[in-house]
Design a protein around this motif. Structure first.
Motif, PDB file in Angstrom:
ATOM      1  N   ASP A  74      -9.568  12.548  10.627  1.00 55.58           N
ATOM      2  CA  ASP A  74      -8.134  12.230  10.695  1.00 55.58           C
ATOM      3  C   ASP A  74      -7.412  12.559   9.388  1.00 55.58           C
ATOM      4  OD1 ASP A  74      -8.502  11.052  13.304  1.00 55.58           O
ATOM      5  OD2 ASP A  74      -9.341   9.293  12.299  1.00 55.58           O
ATOM      6  N   ALA A  75      -7.974  13.484   8.626  1.00 53.53           N
ATOM      7  CA  ALA A  75      -7.436  13.769   7.286  1.00 53.53           C
ATOM      8  C   ALA A  75      -5.975  14.182   7.329  1.00 53.53           C
ATOM      9  CB  ALA A  75      -8.280  14.849   6.609  1.00 53.53           C
ATOM     10  N   GLU A  76      -5.609  15.047   8.257  1.00 56.49           N
ATOM     11  CA  GLU A  76      -4.222  15.516   8.322  1.00 56.49           C
ATOM     12  C   GLU A  76      -3.271  14.375   8.657  1.00 56.49           C
ATOM     13  OE1 GLU A  76      -1.492  18.796  10.735  1.00 56.49           O
ATOM     14  OE2 GLU A  76      -3.693  18.919  10.813  1.00 56.49           O
ATOM     15  N   GLN A  77      -3.675  13.522   9.614  1.00 51.66           N
ATOM     16  CA  GLN A  77      -2.836  12.374   9.971  1.00 51.66           C
ATOM     17  C   GLN A  77      -2.674  11.425   8.796  1.00 51.66           C
ATOM     18  OE1 GLN A  77      -3.847  10.110  13.583  1.00 51.66           O
ATOM     19  NE2 GLN A  77      -3.513   8.218  12.400  1.00 51.66           N
ATOM     20  N   LEU A  78      -3.748  11.164   8.064  1.00 53.11           N
ATOM     21  CA  LEU A  78      -3.676  10.229   6.946  1.00 53.11           C
ATOM     22  C   LEU A  78      -2.783  10.763   5.836  1.00 53.11           C
ATOM     23  CD1 LEU A  78      -7.371   8.961   6.762  1.00 53.11           C
ATOM     24  CD2 LEU A  78      -5.411   7.910   7.901  1.00 53.11           C
ATOM     25  N   ARG A  79      -2.812  12.063   5.611  1.00 53.23           N
ATOM     26  CA  ARG A  79      -1.903  12.639   4.610  1.00 53.23           C
ATOM     27  C   ARG A  79      -0.452  12.509   5.053  1.00 53.23           C
ATOM     28  NH1 ARG A  79      -5.988  16.605   4.037  1.00 53.23           N
ATOM     29  NH2 ARG A  79      -4.981  17.910   5.617  1.00 53.23           N
ATOM     30  N   ALA A  80      -0.203  12.743   6.339  1.00 56.35           N
ATOM     31  CA  ALA A  80       1.169  12.700   6.851  1.00 56.35           C
ATOM     32  C   ALA A  80       1.731  11.288   6.869  1.00 56.35           C
ATOM     33  CB  ALA A  80       1.216  13.298   8.256  1.00 56.35           C
ATOM     34  N   THR A  81       0.857  10.296   6.914  1.00 56.07           N
ATOM     35  CA  THR A  81       1.315   8.906   7.004  1.00 56.07           C
ATOM     36  C   THR A  81       1.047   8.124   5.727  1.00 56.07           C
ATOM     37  OG1 THR A  81      -0.776   8.290   8.067  1.00 56.07           O
ATOM     38  CG2 THR A  81       1.083   8.813   9.513  1.00 56.07           C
ATOM     39  N   SER A  82       0.759   8.818   4.645  1.00 55.62           N
ATOM     40  CA  SER A  82       0.567   8.168   3.353  1.00 55.62           C
ATOM     41  C   SER A  82       1.858   8.273   2.557  1.00 55.62           C
ATOM     42  CB  SER A  82      -0.584   8.826   2.586  1.00 55.62           C
ATOM     43  OG  SER A  82      -0.870   8.121   1.397  1.00 55.62           O
TER      44      SER A  82
ATOM     45  N   PHE B  43     -17.006   1.048   7.658  1.00 57.76           N
ATOM     46  CA  PHE B  43     -17.131   0.793   9.087  1.00 57.76           C
ATOM     47  C   PHE B  43     -15.887   0.179   9.727  1.00 57.76           C
ATOM     48  CE2 PHE B  43     -21.378   0.458   7.174  1.00 57.76           C
ATOM     49  CZ  PHE B  43     -22.012   1.481   7.865  1.00 57.76           C
ATOM     50  N   GLY B  44     -14.970  -0.354   8.924  1.00 60.97           N
ATOM     51  CA  GLY B  44     -13.758  -0.921   9.476  1.00 60.97           C
ATOM     52  C   GLY B  44     -12.580   0.036   9.429  1.00 60.97           C
ATOM     53  N   MET B  45     -12.292   0.554   8.258  1.00 68.41           N
ATOM     54  CA  MET B  45     -11.139   1.435   8.103  1.00 68.41           C
ATOM     55  C   MET B  45     -11.206   2.696   8.962  1.00 68.41           C
ATOM     56  SD  MET B  45     -10.211   0.979   4.055  1.00 68.41           S
ATOM     57  CE  MET B  45      -9.149   2.410   4.078  1.00 68.41           C
ATOM     58  N   PRO B  46     -12.375   3.357   9.101  1.00 69.33           N
ATOM     59  CA  PRO B  46     -12.415   4.539   9.979  1.00 69.33           C
ATOM     60  C   PRO B  46     -12.026   4.229  11.418  1.00 69.33           C
ATOM     61  CG  PRO B  46     -14.331   4.524   8.541  1.00 69.33           C
ATOM     62  CD  PRO B  46     -13.650   3.187   8.371  1.00 69.33           C
ATOM     63  N   VAL B  47     -12.280   3.004  11.876  1.00 71.57           N
ATOM     64  CA  VAL B  47     -11.931   2.616  13.244  1.00 71.57           C
ATOM     65  C   VAL B  47     -10.464   2.222  13.351  1.00 71.57           C
ATOM     66  CG1 VAL B  47     -12.361   0.940  15.090  1.00 71.57           C
ATOM     67  CG2 VAL B  47     -14.275   1.884  13.780  1.00 71.57           C
ATOM     68  N   LEU B  48      -9.990   1.411  12.418  1.00 68.04           N
ATOM     69  CA  LEU B  48      -8.655   0.831  12.544  1.00 68.04           C
ATOM     70  C   LEU B  48      -7.565   1.649  11.861  1.00 68.04           C
ATOM     71  CD1 LEU B  48      -9.413  -2.971  12.064  1.00 68.04           C
ATOM     72  CD2 LEU B  48      -9.433  -1.618  14.140  1.00 68.04           C
ATOM     73  N   VAL B  49      -7.893   2.291  10.743  1.00 69.60           N
ATOM     74  CA  VAL B  49      -6.884   3.060  10.001  1.00 69.60           C
ATOM     75  C   VAL B  49      -7.033   4.550  10.275  1.00 69.60           C
ATOM     76  CG1 VAL B  49      -5.890   3.547   7.735  1.00 69.60           C
ATOM     77  CG2 VAL B  49      -6.851   1.275   8.213  1.00 69.60           C
ATOM     78  N   GLY B  50      -8.230   5.080  10.103  1.00 68.36           N
ATOM     79  CA  GLY B  50      -8.466   6.495  10.355  1.00 68.36           C
ATOM     80  C   GLY B  50      -9.688   6.973   9.613  1.00 68.36           C
TER      81      GLY B  50
ATOM     82  N   VAL C  27       0.854  -1.189   0.000  1.00 67.53           N
ATOM     83  CA  VAL C  27       0.000   0.000   0.000  1.00 67.53           C
ATOM     84  C   VAL C  27       0.890   1.239   0.000  1.00 67.53           C
ATOM     85  CG1 VAL C  27      -1.658   1.343   1.360  1.00 67.53           C
ATOM     86  CG2 VAL C  27      -1.897  -1.150   1.195  1.00 67.53           C
ATOM     87  N   SER C  28       0.602   2.175  -0.903  1.00 68.90           N
ATOM     88  CA  SER C  28       1.355   3.426  -0.922  1.00 68.90           C
ATOM     89  C   SER C  28       0.466   4.646  -0.738  1.00 68.90           C
ATOM     90  CB  SER C  28       2.117   3.571  -2.253  1.00 68.90           C
ATOM     91  OG  SER C  28       1.217   3.834  -3.325  1.00 68.90           O
ATOM     92  N   ASP C  29      -0.838   4.500  -0.948  1.00 68.24           N
ATOM     93  CA  ASP C  29      -1.748   5.641  -0.945  1.00 68.24           C
ATOM     94  C   ASP C  29      -2.953   5.302  -0.069  1.00 68.24           C
ATOM     95  OD1 ASP C  29      -3.391   7.782  -1.450  1.00 68.24           O
ATOM     96  OD2 ASP C  29      -3.420   7.538  -3.628  1.00 68.24           O
ATOM     97  N   ILE C  30      -2.998   5.851   1.143  1.00 71.86           N
ATOM     98  CA  ILE C  30      -4.100   5.542   2.053  1.00 71.86           C
ATOM     99  C   ILE C  30      -5.424   6.044   1.485  1.00 71.86           C
ATOM    100  CG2 ILE C  30      -5.057   6.018   4.337  1.00 71.86           C
ATOM    101  CD1 ILE C  30      -2.264   5.902   5.467  1.00 71.86           C
ATOM    102  N   GLU C  31      -5.429   7.198   0.870  1.00 73.75           N
ATOM    103  CA  GLU C  31      -6.673   7.728   0.302  1.00 73.75           C
ATOM    104  C   GLU C  31      -7.237   6.798  -0.766  1.00 73.75           C
ATOM    105  OE1 GLU C  31      -9.867  10.351  -0.608  1.00 73.75           O
ATOM    106  OE2 GLU C  31      -8.569  10.108   1.156  1.00 73.75           O
ATOM    107  N   LEU C  32      -6.372   6.209  -1.557  1.00 74.51           N
ATOM    108  CA  LEU C  32      -6.826   5.296  -2.602  1.00 74.51           C
ATOM    109  C   LEU C  32      -7.503   4.065  -2.014  1.00 74.51           C
ATOM    110  CD1 LEU C  32      -6.852   4.756  -5.676  1.00 74.51           C
ATOM    111  CD2 LEU C  32      -4.628   3.616  -5.393  1.00 74.51           C
TER     112      LEU C  32
END
Length: 507
Positions: free
Chosen positions: A418-426, A406-413, A385-390
């Protein structure tokens, strides 16, 4: 069916618009006449699993929908009712495990120590008994019951802690296990049987960290073993690296299990290492057994570090829960802490470490090279995986809409909160920061992590990093199935590692 009829049970899968299983139903099929009779009755929709009694009648089911788990239990009058209901990720929620012929019902539930244990259920009150039937210190119970086909009696349990093991309730099978272990010392010897109490022979599968499985027939009268098949018979156990399980402390004090494989030859100095990050990530990654990837790398002179970072399952709910929304954060730090620990033991040369993995492990490889640039000299990843948004937006992967909503919002973000965190960790958003040598491989037919993850990242990273090698395998999916692909990929890996951290280098 074991009732003398010509019938078999058939579980029918019903697919949603996203091509994932939305519901299942249960039927009884007569193999001679082709007559099908539905057994599902009035049970609720979105059922994924069924349990049946000795007569082949459904007695329990479980399903999940929109982040909610629901289990149903049929009473003696044939009326279905809800047994348990709650969040899919609620660790305290009991889950059905087995329905035995004598009426015993077993369920998995959280024990006082925080690990999942196996409990009997009082069928009158439908409450768990106070003490578990099987509880494993430091590990969730993940095993198989051994039930004698003739009597229906529970005669033993197979389980896994740091290694696989068996506990026998029947004294004759306990004695047989001791006899087999005496004949095959130093190995994990699993006995499998159907007519466990009456059969004159037992099937034994034996393995260790250095020996792939060997299958034998044990004759109870003569107490003798005859080998019938060998997995990977060309492997010489004496040439394999020893694998050991350790528990270390992360930087925040959390306990981290890890498995370390060291080359067979005696070390004269700290060795180069590969930290191999498992996929999932919400699975148990490391097992004390012969593992081809780890042994391939160890045979080339590398120490192999396999951390069970937070978010991994099998070690209790707290360990799993600590990984929620920690992609690229504490989960990534755990991997780095495992490397630092191995260096401090004197086993690993801290200046010659490479990070690697597939799927989530591929993600961790990219983020490791970005976040811990000074720790890793190189990295190789496949189907990563390289792109969390994808992951949220792509509509032709095999990730279900249920998981995305219902799964990814709980476990991933959560994409909004959590948009800023997901961008920083993608990794794709941080590609310009990756300056170490990198090998990337993807399968063109991968529906779990579509090849777009690889092509998009390669296009982004090669603008600032000339040390990136791209490999595409058009006919492969989420992992390599063809012999020629495995030979090609791991040959490239061998050359790549030899160039950047190889045992002969002394940079």
């Amino acid at each position: 069916m074991n009732d003398g009829s010509d019938d078999v049970l058939v579980q029918n899968h019903h697919f949603g618009l996203d091509d994932n299983v939305d519901d299942t139903s249960l039927s009884r099929l007569n193999t001679r006449t082709g007559l099908i009779r539905s057994l599902s009755g009035s049970v609720a929709s979105h059922v994924k699993n069924w349990w049946v009694d000795a007569q082949g009648q459904p007695v329990a089911s479980e399903g999940w929908h929109q982040g909610r788990y629901t289990s149903h239990w049929r009473n003696a009058q044939g009326v279905w009712g809800v047994w348990q209901q709650g969040s899919t990720y609620d660790s305290a929620l009991p889950r059905f495990h087995s329905f035995l012929r004598d009426g015993t019902v077993l369920a998995l539930a959280a024990s006082a120590s925080g690990t999942r244990a196996l409990y009997r259920v009082d069928t009158a009150s439908r409450q768990l008994e106070s003490e578990p039937l099987v509880s494993l210190k430091g590990y969730d119970f993940d095993g198989d019951l051994v039930v004698d086909m003739d009597s229906g009696a529970l005669v033993g349990v197979h389980f896994e802690t740091d290694a696989q093991g068996s506990a026998w309730l029947d004294p004759t099978l306990r004695k047989a296990q001791a006899e087999v272990d005496a004949l095959l010392p130093g190995l994990v010897n699993r006995i499998d049987c159907r007519r466990c109490l009456a059969s004159p022979v037992l099937l034994v599968s034996s393995h260790s960290d250095t020996q792939p499985p060997v299958y034998s027939i044990y004759r109870r009268d003569s107490k003798s073993l005859n080998v019938v098949a060998r997995s990977h018979p060309w492997i010489n156990a004496r040439q394999m690296g020893m694998r050991d399980m350790f528990t270390i402390k992360a930087r925040d004090g959390m306990s981290l299990p890890l498995l370390l494989t060291r080359p067979a030859a005696k070390a004269t100095a700290p060795r180069p290492a590969v930290v191999l990050v498992h996929g999932g990530p919400y699975v148990r990654g490391a097992h004390w057994a012969w593992e081809p990837q780890a042994q391939f790398l160890a045979s080339r002179g590398y120490v192999v570090i396999e951390p069970e970072f937070r978010g991994s399952t099998g070690y209790g709910f707290a360990h799993f829960r600590a990984g929620w929304k920690q992609w690229g954060l504490a989960m990534q730090d755990d991997v780095a802490d495992a490397v630092d620990w191995a260096v401090k033991q004197g086993w690993v040369d801290g200046k010659r470490v490479c990070i690697a993995g597939a799927s989530y492990g591929g993600y961790a490889t990219l983020m490791g090279l970005i976040k811990h640039h000074d720790l890793y000299q190189c990295g190789f990843e496949w189907v990563g995986v390289s792109d969390i948004e994808l992951m949220y937006t792509i509509n032709w992967s095999d990730s279900s809409d249920e998981w995305k909503r219902f799964g990814m919002p709980v476990l991933v973000g959560d994409r909004q909160r959590d948009a800023e965190q997901l961008r920083a960790t993608s990794p794709l958003q941080q590609a310009q920061r990756l300056r170490r040598p990198l090998l990337i491989a993807h399968g063109g037919s991968d529906r779990r992590v579509p090849i777009q993850h690889g092509t998009d990242f390669y296009d982004a990273v090669k603008k600032t990093n000339p040390q990136v090698e791209w490999i595409g395998y058009p006919d492969e999916g989420h992992g390599w199935r063809k012999l020629e692909t495995n030979v090609d990929f791991w040959t490239r890996v061998e050359r790549f590692l030899d160039k950047h951290i190889g045992p002969g280098r002394r940079d």
